[in-house]
Scaffold this active site. Structure first.
Site, PDB file in Angstrom:
ATOM      1  N   LYS A 228       2.493  20.195  10.173  1.00 54.14           N
ATOM      2  CA  LYS A 228       1.351  19.566  10.850  1.00 54.14           C
ATOM      3  C   LYS A 228       1.689  19.124  12.265  1.00 54.14           C
ATOM      4  O   LYS A 228       2.854  19.010  12.640  1.00 54.14           O
ATOM      5  CB  LYS A 228       0.824  18.405   9.997  1.00 54.14           C
ATOM      6  CG  LYS A 228       0.006  18.924   8.809  1.00 54.14           C
ATOM      7  CD  LYS A 228      -0.687  17.842   8.020  1.00 54.14           C
ATOM      8  CE  LYS A 228      -1.482  18.491   6.880  1.00 54.14           C
ATOM      9  NZ  LYS A 228      -2.061  17.505   5.962  1.00 54.14           N
ATOM     10  N   ARG A 262       3.269  18.489  -0.835  1.00 49.06           N
ATOM     11  CA  ARG A 262       2.521  19.731  -0.597  1.00 49.06           C
ATOM     12  C   ARG A 262       3.102  20.407   0.637  1.00 49.06           C
ATOM     13  O   ARG A 262       2.983  19.875   1.743  1.00 49.06           O
ATOM     14  CB  ARG A 262       1.044  19.383  -0.404  1.00 49.06           C
ATOM     15  CG  ARG A 262       0.123  20.571  -0.227  1.00 49.06           C
ATOM     16  CD  ARG A 262      -1.304  20.074   0.014  1.00 49.06           C
ATOM     17  NE  ARG A 262      -2.200  21.172   0.274  1.00 49.06           N
ATOM     18  CZ  ARG A 262      -2.329  21.750   1.456  1.00 49.06           C
ATOM     19  NH1 ARG A 262      -1.623  21.346   2.482  1.00 49.06           N
ATOM     20  NH2 ARG A 262      -3.182  22.742   1.613  1.00 49.06           N
TER      21      ARG A 262
HETATM   22  C1  7PJ Z   1      -3.743  18.379   2.800  1.00 49.70           C
HETATM   23  C2  7PJ Z   1      -4.474  18.935   1.752  1.00 49.70           C
HETATM   24  C3  7PJ Z   1      -3.060  17.144   2.588  1.00 49.70           C
HETATM   25  C4  7PJ Z   1      -3.919  17.198   0.339  1.00 49.70           C
HETATM   26  C5  7PJ Z   1      -4.634  20.193   3.507  1.00 49.70           C
HETATM   27  C6  7PJ Z   1      -2.894  21.672   6.170  1.00 49.70           C
HETATM   28  C7  7PJ Z   1      -4.305  21.257   6.103  1.00 49.70           C
HETATM   29  N1  7PJ Z   1      -4.575  18.359   0.531  1.00 49.70           N
HETATM   30  N2  7PJ Z   1      -5.031  20.083   2.218  1.00 49.70           N
HETATM   31  N3  7PJ Z   1      -3.195  16.605   1.332  1.00 49.70           N
HETATM   32  N4  7PJ Z   1      -3.838  19.186   3.878  1.00 49.70           N
HETATM   33  N5  7PJ Z   1      -3.995  16.593  -0.845  1.00 49.70           N
HETATM   34  O1  7PJ Z   1      -2.213  21.943   5.179  1.00 49.70           O
HETATM   35  O2  7PJ Z   1      -2.403  21.728   7.335  1.00 49.70           O
HETATM   36  O3  7PJ Z   1      -2.407  16.563   3.459  1.00 49.70           O
HETATM   37  S1  7PJ Z   1      -5.125  21.523   4.529  1.00 49.70           S
END
Ligand code: 7PJ
Length: 286
Positions: A228, A262
């Site tokens: 990010k 994640r």
């Molecule tokens: C997140 C997500 C996060 C959760 C995305 C990216 C954007 N779900 N989905 N937490 N980010 N729970 O991965 O850059 O931070 S999409």
């Protein structure tokens, strides 16, 4: 005294042990995440990528068909279903994977859970009409994430009238109450501060440093910081150069209480999480 079963989440047919930090591999099925065009090729590529992530130690595969990057446009639900459901189906059938679906659409939640998905991950914390009811009826665990506003507007001027961690904790507490009122028991919930969603770099860094404010809510914490812009902005790195910074964040997140990470880069993140965890197990002060 914590009951041992507190650290297990029943995710459909899978049981996820969260007594130590686990890694969730990101599987984007948005067209912009693939270089080649053909649909079948895309599906096979997705499967192969998931297989690699599982071999590297991912406990969960998070499938997302809606780009939630800042400034992203909304995707019609039919298109999201077309992208996500075939992938979920094959991940379940061919790899017996624990599949999480990154969606805010009740239709996608419903269909994915019927095809064997084991977890729901909603960046809008079940605020779309009908989402609470569908999620409650699915019987699956749900990750509730904090975000102010919608992805298309959220980076314009994120402002909080109180320390960001308190605003996030307060929002998540309110969403937990809404879930409980809809019959979704708190034992099925995970909480996520939503790094990069309507937050400045300072907000993101502070949220990580003060993550114990969220730990107090007593539910497992999930975090997503992989690649990010908070890393890009601090280190001046392009997207493909953000792994070392990301691993530092994984380590710190584990130390601050995160149990589900994640990430895009599964193997290195599993090592970073396990190494950090090994240190935390030894000689803790009473
Ligand atoms: C997140 C997500 C996060 C959760 C995305 C990216 C954007 N779900 N989905 N937490 N980010 N729970 O991965 O850059 O931070 S999409």
């Amino acid at each position: 005294m914590k009951h041992p079963s507190d650290s297990f989440l029943q995710c459909g047919r899978h049981r996820l042990d969260l007594s130590y930090p686990r890694v969730m591999g990101i599987l984007n099925v948005t067209p912009d995440s693939f270089s080649d065009g053909g649909h079948h090729a895309t599906l096979d590529d997705a499967l192969r990528h998931a297989e690699t992530m599982l071999a590297e130690g991912a406990a969960v595969i998070d499938v997302g068909g809606e780009s939630t990057r800042p400034g992203a446009a909304a995707v019609p639900v039919e298109q999201e279903l077309d992208r996500v459901i075939p992938v979920v189906e094959r991940l379940v059938r061919e790899l017996d994977a624990l599949v999480s679906v990154d969606t805010s659409s009740p239709e996608v939640m419903q269909e994915a859970s019927a095809r064997g998905a084991g977890m729901l991950n909603d960046v809008r914390a079940l605020r779309r009409p009908g989402a609470l009811q569908v999620a409650a009826g699915s019987g699956l665990p749900v990750c509730l994430m904090h975000m102010l506003g919608e992805p298309d507007a959220m980076q314009r001027s994120p402002r909080y009238d109180e320390p960001v961690e308190l605003a996030v904790a307060c929002f998540l507490e309110e969403r937990v109450a809404a879930c409980e009122a809809a019959g979704l028991r708190r034992e099925r919930l995970l909480l996520d501060p939503g790094f990069g969603f309507a937050k400045t770099v300072e907000h993101n860094l502070r949220l990580l440093n003060r993550m114990t404010a969220l730990k107090k809510l007593g539910l497992p914490l999930m975090v997503g910081m992989s690649r990010k812009s908070m890393i890009g902005k601090v280190l001046g790195r392009a997207v493909e150069e953000r792994l070392p910074g990301g691993l530092a964040l994984v380590s710190l997140a584990v130390e601050r209480g995160a149990r589900l990470l994640r990430v895009h880069d599964v193997g290195p993140s599993v090592d970073a999480a396990n190494m950090t965890w090994a240190v935390l197990q030894e000689g803790e002060e009473p």
